[in-house]
Design a protein around this motif. Sequence first.
Motif, PDB file in Angstrom:
ATOM      1  N   PHE A  34       0.973  -1.205   0.027  1.00  9.28           N
ATOM      2  CA  PHE A  34      -0.151   0.009  -0.057  1.00  9.28           C
ATOM      3  C   PHE A  34       0.914   1.318  -0.008  1.00  9.28           C
ATOM      4  O   PHE A  34       0.598   2.289  -0.633  1.00  9.28           O
ATOM      5  N   ILE A  35       2.081   1.175   0.712  1.00  4.75           N
ATOM      6  CA  ILE A  35       2.837   2.414   0.584  1.00  4.75           C
ATOM      7  C   ILE A  35       3.360   2.557  -0.769  1.00  4.75           C
ATOM      8  O   ILE A  35       3.368   3.698  -1.069  1.00  4.75           O
ATOM      9  N   ASN A  36       3.801   1.573  -1.429  1.00  2.00           N
ATOM     10  CA  ASN A  36       4.276   1.698  -2.874  1.00  2.00           C
ATOM     11  C   ASN A  36       3.109   2.114  -3.727  1.00  2.00           C
ATOM     12  O   ASN A  36       3.556   3.093  -4.585  1.00  2.00           O
ATOM     13  N   ILE A  37       1.873   1.655  -3.602  1.00  2.00           N
ATOM     14  CA  ILE A  37       0.985   2.182  -4.415  1.00  2.00           C
ATOM     15  C   ILE A  37       0.674   3.679  -4.060  1.00  2.00           C
ATOM     16  O   ILE A  37       0.504   4.467  -5.038  1.00  2.00           O
ATOM     17  N   ALA A  38       0.834   4.023  -2.903  1.00  2.00           N
ATOM     18  CA  ALA A  38       0.616   5.454  -2.630  1.00  2.00           C
ATOM     19  C   ALA A  38       1.712   6.277  -3.132  1.00  2.00           C
ATOM     20  O   ALA A  38       1.243   7.638  -3.713  1.00  2.00           O
ATOM     21  N   GLN A  48      -6.705  11.150  -4.233  1.00  2.00           N
ATOM     22  CA  GLN A  48      -7.625  10.087  -3.633  1.00  2.00           C
ATOM     23  C   GLN A  48      -6.905   8.697  -3.596  1.00  2.00           C
ATOM     24  O   GLN A  48      -7.175   8.007  -2.411  1.00  2.00           O
ATOM     25  N   LYS A  49      -6.239   8.294  -4.612  1.00  2.00           N
ATOM     26  CA  LYS A  49      -5.756   6.939  -4.370  1.00  2.00           C
ATOM     27  C   LYS A  49      -4.478   6.710  -3.388  1.00  2.00           C
ATOM     28  O   LYS A  49      -4.413   6.049  -2.819  1.00  2.00           O
ATOM     29  N   SER A  50      -3.773   7.984  -3.437  1.00  2.00           N
ATOM     30  CA  SER A  50      -2.480   8.138  -2.507  1.00  2.00           C
ATOM     31  C   SER A  50      -3.500   8.170  -0.925  1.00  2.00           C
ATOM     32  O   SER A  50      -2.913   7.280  -0.190  1.00  2.00           O
ATOM     33  N   ASN A  51      -4.231   8.793  -0.845  1.00  2.00           N
ATOM     34  CA  ASN A  51      -5.000   8.785   0.393  1.00  2.00           C
ATOM     35  C   ASN A  51      -5.566   7.539   1.011  1.00  2.00           C
ATOM     36  O   ASN A  51      -5.236   7.074   1.981  1.00  2.00           O
ATOM     37  N   THR A  52      -6.351   6.846  -0.108  1.00  2.00           N
ATOM     38  CA  THR A  52      -7.028   5.662   0.137  1.00  2.00           C
ATOM     39  C   THR A  52      -5.904   4.633   0.570  1.00  2.00           C
ATOM     40  O   THR A  52      -5.957   3.823   1.475  1.00  2.00           O
ATOM     41  N   ASN A  53      -4.668   4.586  -0.061  1.00  2.00           N
ATOM     42  CA  ASN A  53      -3.655   3.543   0.165  1.00  2.00           C
ATOM     43  C   ASN A  53      -2.653   3.849   1.263  1.00  2.00           C
ATOM     44  O   ASN A  53      -2.336   3.003   2.251  1.00  2.00           O
ATOM     45  N   ILE A  54      -2.724   5.187   1.733  1.00  2.00           N
ATOM     46  CA  ILE A  54      -1.839   5.572   3.178  1.00  2.00           C
ATOM     47  C   ILE A  54      -2.719   5.196   4.061  1.00  2.00           C
ATOM     48  O   ILE A  54      -2.398   4.683   5.140  1.00  2.00           O
ATOM     49  N   HIS A  86       2.834   5.501  12.667  1.00  2.00           N
ATOM     50  CA  HIS A  86       1.183   5.789  12.284  1.00  2.00           C
ATOM     51  C   HIS A  86       1.115   7.167  12.179  1.00  2.00           C
ATOM     52  O   HIS A  86       0.778   7.709  11.112  1.00  2.00           O
ATOM     53  N   THR A  87       2.106   7.905  13.300  1.00  2.00           N
ATOM     54  CA  THR A  87       1.926   9.253  13.019  1.00  2.00           C
ATOM     55  C   THR A  87       2.607   9.883  11.725  1.00  2.00           C
ATOM     56  O   THR A  87       2.388  10.841  11.092  1.00  2.00           O
ATOM     57  N   ARG A  88       3.701   9.194  11.525  1.00  2.00           N
ATOM     58  CA  ARG A  88       4.489   9.545  10.363  1.00  2.00           C
ATOM     59  C   ARG A  88       3.538   9.198   8.924  1.00  2.00           C
ATOM     60  O   ARG A  88       3.498  10.012   7.941  1.00  2.00           O
ATOM     61  N   LEU A  89       2.853   8.164   8.763  1.00  2.00           N
ATOM     62  CA  LEU A  89       1.763   8.036   7.904  1.00  2.00           C
ATOM     63  C   LEU A  89       1.018   9.072   7.818  1.00  2.00           C
ATOM     64  O   LEU A  89       0.571   9.599   6.603  1.00  2.00           O
ATOM     65  N   ILE A  90       0.260   9.468   8.906  1.00  3.88           N
ATOM     66  CA  ILE A  90      -0.624  10.848   8.920  1.00  3.88           C
ATOM     67  C   ILE A  90       0.197  12.045   8.111  1.00  3.88           C
ATOM     68  O   ILE A  90      -0.646  12.692   7.400  1.00  3.88           O
ATOM     69  N   ASP A  91       1.327  12.172   8.752  1.00  6.63           N
ATOM     70  CA  ASP A  91       2.138  13.580   8.151  1.00  6.63           C
ATOM     71  C   ASP A  91       2.147  13.306   6.624  1.00  6.63           C
ATOM     72  O   ASP A  91       2.123  14.023   5.977  1.00  6.63           O
ATOM     73  N   ALA A  92       2.707  12.060   6.103  1.00  5.48           N
ATOM     74  CA  ALA A  92       2.887  11.909   4.845  1.00  5.48           C
ATOM     75  C   ALA A  92       1.644  11.980   3.837  1.00  5.48           C
ATOM     76  O   ALA A  92       1.677  12.728   2.865  1.00  5.48           O
ATOM     77  N   ASN A  93       0.207  11.678   4.542  1.00  5.94           N
ATOM     78  CA  ASN A  93      -0.814  11.890   3.887  1.00  5.94           C
ATOM     79  C   ASN A  93      -1.043  13.316   3.736  1.00  5.94           C
ATOM     80  O   ASN A  93      -1.766  13.854   2.676  1.00  5.94           O
ATOM     81  N   LEU A  94      -1.019  13.928   4.714  1.00  6.72           N
ATOM     82  CA  LEU A  94      -1.350  15.399   4.829  1.00  6.72           C
ATOM     83  C   LEU A  94      -0.512  16.346   3.880  1.00  6.72           C
ATOM     84  O   LEU A  94      -0.763  16.975   3.173  1.00  6.72           O
ATOM     85  N   LYS A  95       0.964  16.054   3.744  1.00  5.58           N
ATOM     86  CA  LYS A  95       1.701  16.601   3.038  1.00  5.58           C
ATOM     87  C   LYS A  95       2.046  15.915   1.601  1.00  5.58           C
ATOM     88  O   LYS A  95       2.631  16.455   0.792  1.00  5.58           O
ATOM     89  N   LYS A  96       1.248  14.868   1.195  1.00  2.39           N
ATOM     90  CA  LYS A  96       1.606  13.880   0.184  1.00  2.39           C
ATOM     91  C   LYS A  96       3.303  13.983   0.030  1.00  2.39           C
ATOM     92  O   LYS A  96       3.777  14.156  -1.279  1.00  2.39           O
ATOM     93  N   ASP A  97       3.976  13.454   1.016  1.00  4.24           N
ATOM     94  CA  ASP A  97       5.488  13.522   0.916  1.00  4.24           C
ATOM     95  C   ASP A  97       5.939  12.186   0.845  1.00  4.24           C
ATOM     96  O   ASP A  97       5.911  11.260   1.651  1.00  4.24           O
ATOM     97  N   LYS A  98       6.535  11.732  -0.438  1.00  2.00           N
ATOM     98  CA  LYS A  98       7.130  10.415  -0.575  1.00  2.00           C
ATOM     99  C   LYS A  98       8.155  10.159   0.336  1.00  2.00           C
ATOM    100  O   LYS A  98       8.421   8.904   0.531  1.00  2.00           O
TER     101      LYS A  98
END
Length: 126
Positions: A34-38, A48-54, A86-98
């Motif tokens: 899921f991280i790879n897909i995101a 949307q796809k990045s959000n769903t997979n994160i 978990h916190t880092r995934l939230i950050d990644a999702n908010l920032k769309k940071d690979k």
Amino acid sequence: MAMKNPYAQYKRQAVNTSTPEELTLKLYEGCIKFINIAMIAIDEKDIQKSNTNILKAQNIINELNITLDMNYEISNNLRLIYDYLHTRLIDANLKKDKSILEEVKEFVVEFRDTWKEAMKLARQGK
């Protein structure tokens, strides 16, 4: 009664017949997937796809966290790491940071590889 989705039935059967150790390995592998897909979705600007997979990766980390057996000292350390991931995934999702996703993925890959080795050693010990 005809099968509507043989692949879904196969996946369900694979989960139902897996050992707890195998299920943990599948969770790690799913999280990596899921991280790879995101990351690909971020490149493609598919929010949307990045959000769903994160979110799927977050759910897996949460599942790993809540199923820890706290009777072992290592579980306390794992809980702290899972909370961090978990916190880092939230950050990644908010920032769309690979780069954050890469960081989390490195941890999960390390956990998966260590888990595989532990499973191998446990089988040899039987």
